[in-house]
Design a protein around this motif. Structure first.
Motif, PDB file in Angstrom:
ATOM      1  N   MET A 147       6.588   5.752  -0.100  1.00  0.00           N
ATOM      2  CA  MET A 147       5.539   4.868   0.392  1.00  0.00           C
ATOM      3  C   MET A 147       4.294   5.698   0.695  1.00  0.00           C
ATOM      4  O   MET A 147       4.370   6.722   1.349  1.00  0.00           O
ATOM      5  CB  MET A 147       6.032   4.150   1.638  1.00  0.00           C
ATOM      6  CG  MET A 147       5.032   3.211   2.218  1.00  0.00           C
ATOM      7  SD  MET A 147       5.825   2.209   3.481  1.00  0.00           S
ATOM      8  CE  MET A 147       4.426   1.286   4.008  1.00  0.00           C
ATOM      9  N   GLN A 188      -2.822   1.573 -11.009  1.00  0.00           N
ATOM     10  CA  GLN A 188      -1.392   1.700 -11.331  1.00  0.00           C
ATOM     11  C   GLN A 188      -0.643   2.432 -10.229  1.00  0.00           C
ATOM     12  O   GLN A 188       0.477   2.059  -9.879  1.00  0.00           O
ATOM     13  CB  GLN A 188      -1.202   2.414 -12.674  1.00  0.00           C
ATOM     14  CG  GLN A 188       0.234   2.416 -13.150  1.00  0.00           C
ATOM     15  CD  GLN A 188       0.759   1.019 -13.408  1.00  0.00           C
ATOM     16  OE1 GLN A 188       0.161   0.272 -14.172  1.00  0.00           O
ATOM     17  NE2 GLN A 188       1.863   0.662 -12.761  1.00  0.00           N
ATOM     18  N   LEU A 222      -0.065   0.054  -7.394  1.00  0.00           N
ATOM     19  CA  LEU A 222       1.003  -0.887  -7.753  1.00  0.00           C
ATOM     20  C   LEU A 222       2.371  -0.209  -7.687  1.00  0.00           C
ATOM     21  O   LEU A 222       3.330  -0.778  -7.153  1.00  0.00           O
ATOM     22  CB  LEU A 222       0.751  -1.454  -9.151  1.00  0.00           C
ATOM     23  CG  LEU A 222      -0.451  -2.386  -9.276  1.00  0.00           C
ATOM     24  CD1 LEU A 222      -0.754  -2.665 -10.746  1.00  0.00           C
ATOM     25  CD2 LEU A 222      -0.238  -3.672  -8.493  1.00  0.00           C
ATOM     26  N   ASP A 223       2.453   1.009  -8.225  1.00  0.00           N
ATOM     27  CA  ASP A 223       3.715   1.748  -8.194  1.00  0.00           C
ATOM     28  C   ASP A 223       4.163   2.052  -6.760  1.00  0.00           C
ATOM     29  O   ASP A 223       5.362   2.148  -6.482  1.00  0.00           O
ATOM     30  CB  ASP A 223       3.607   3.053  -8.985  1.00  0.00           C
ATOM     31  CG  ASP A 223       3.515   2.834 -10.488  1.00  0.00           C
ATOM     32  OD1 ASP A 223       3.805   1.708 -10.963  1.00  0.00           O
ATOM     33  OD2 ASP A 223       3.131   3.798 -11.183  1.00  0.00           O
ATOM     34  N   ALA A 224       3.209   2.212  -5.866  1.00  0.00           N
ATOM     35  CA  ALA A 224       3.500   2.492  -4.457  1.00  0.00           C
ATOM     36  C   ALA A 224       3.720   1.207  -3.660  1.00  0.00           C
ATOM     37  O   ALA A 224       3.805   1.240  -2.429  1.00  0.00           O
ATOM     38  CB  ALA A 224       2.368   3.316  -3.843  1.00  0.00           C
ATOM     39  N   ASP A 225       3.792   0.079  -4.360  1.00  0.00           N
ATOM     40  CA  ASP A 225       4.005  -1.232  -3.749  1.00  0.00           C
ATOM     41  C   ASP A 225       2.867  -1.595  -2.790  1.00  0.00           C
ATOM     42  O   ASP A 225       3.095  -2.178  -1.723  1.00  0.00           O
ATOM     43  CB  ASP A 225       5.364  -1.288  -3.042  1.00  0.00           C
ATOM     44  CG  ASP A 225       5.852  -2.726  -2.854  1.00  0.00           C
ATOM     45  OD1 ASP A 225       5.450  -3.601  -3.653  1.00  0.00           O
ATOM     46  OD2 ASP A 225       6.612  -2.972  -1.892  1.00  0.00           O
ATOM     47  N   GLU A 226       1.662  -1.228  -3.205  1.00  0.00           N
ATOM     48  CA  GLU A 226       0.450  -1.550  -2.446  1.00  0.00           C
ATOM     49  C   GLU A 226      -0.416  -2.482  -3.281  1.00  0.00           C
ATOM     50  O   GLU A 226      -0.272  -2.556  -4.499  1.00  0.00           O
ATOM     51  CB  GLU A 226      -0.328  -0.272  -2.102  1.00  0.00           C
ATOM     52  CG  GLU A 226       0.430   0.694  -1.224  1.00  0.00           C
ATOM     53  CD  GLU A 226       0.642   0.194   0.204  1.00  0.00           C
ATOM     54  OE1 GLU A 226      -0.050  -0.770   0.621  1.00  0.00           O
ATOM     55  OE2 GLU A 226       1.500   0.752   0.895  1.00  0.00           O
ATOM     56  N   THR A 227      -1.346  -3.155  -2.642  1.00  0.00           N
ATOM     57  CA  THR A 227      -2.231  -4.085  -3.332  1.00  0.00           C
ATOM     58  C   THR A 227      -3.560  -3.406  -3.632  1.00  0.00           C
ATOM     59  O   THR A 227      -4.281  -3.027  -2.700  1.00  0.00           O
ATOM     60  CB  THR A 227      -2.484  -5.339  -2.471  1.00  0.00           C
ATOM     61  OG1 THR A 227      -1.225  -5.951  -2.195  1.00  0.00           O
ATOM     62  CG2 THR A 227      -3.402  -6.317  -3.183  1.00  0.00           C
TER      63      THR A 227
END
Length: 174
Positions: A1, A59, A62-67
């Protein structure tokens, strides 16, 4: 994260990268209007690189589960006094981006965000190349500001596409 401070700063950086993209399109169009196709092509390519940098950051978020937060942008500068001014602006922009990339790296390190730190390493290398490229171009354009053909010849001779970099982060949508 990813660290929240890093995410906030990276989202801010998206605006700078997309702004650089637009500025380089404006510079390319300026040289295109002067019938300087080599300079125009160089800056159209720079514009694409800046867009790709922004999309790499998208990208990563997104890969880090962020917006990713895509900001509105100010219009780029489109009026220049001579052929030197756009390159001077481009060099200043690359130096600013270098400072921004270094700050992002510092934030990642201060927050023990090792994945984000590793992500930023490619951008550090890229900025060294970009500042060097614009510094050289500024020297040539300044020296030959009254001889457009000499500038065009130098760009045609010296500017070679480096091709894809296999170490580059992935580009969103690519």
């Amino acid at each position: 994260m990813a660290a929240p401070a890093f995410v906030a700063k990276l989202n801010e950086q998206l605006g700078y990268e997309f702004g650089a993209h637009q500025q380089y399109v404006a510079i390319a169009a300026y040289y295109d209007a002067l019938t300087m196709p080599q300079m125009a092509t160089l800056f159209y390519q720079q514009a694409l690189e800046e867009r790709d940098h922004a999309m790499m950051m998208v990208q990563y978020l997104l890969d880090a589960d962020e917006t990713p937060i895509i900001p509105a942008l100010e219009a780029p500068k489109v009026d220049f006094t001579d052929v030197v001014e756009p390159v001077t602006a481009a060099l200043a922009q690359e130096k600013r981006v270098t400072e921004q990339i270094n700050e992002l790296t510092r934030i990642a390190r201060d927050n023990n965000d090792f994945a984000s730190d590793q992500f930023m390493q490619w951008f550090i290398k890229e900025q060294v190349e970009e500042v060097s490229k614009m510094s050289d171009l500024l020297a040539v354009v300044t020296r030959s500001k009254d001889d457009y053909e000499r500038i065009e010849d130098w760009v045609a001779r010296e500017e070679k596409s480096a091709g894809g970099d296999p170490t580059a982060p992935p580009i969103a949508g690519a």
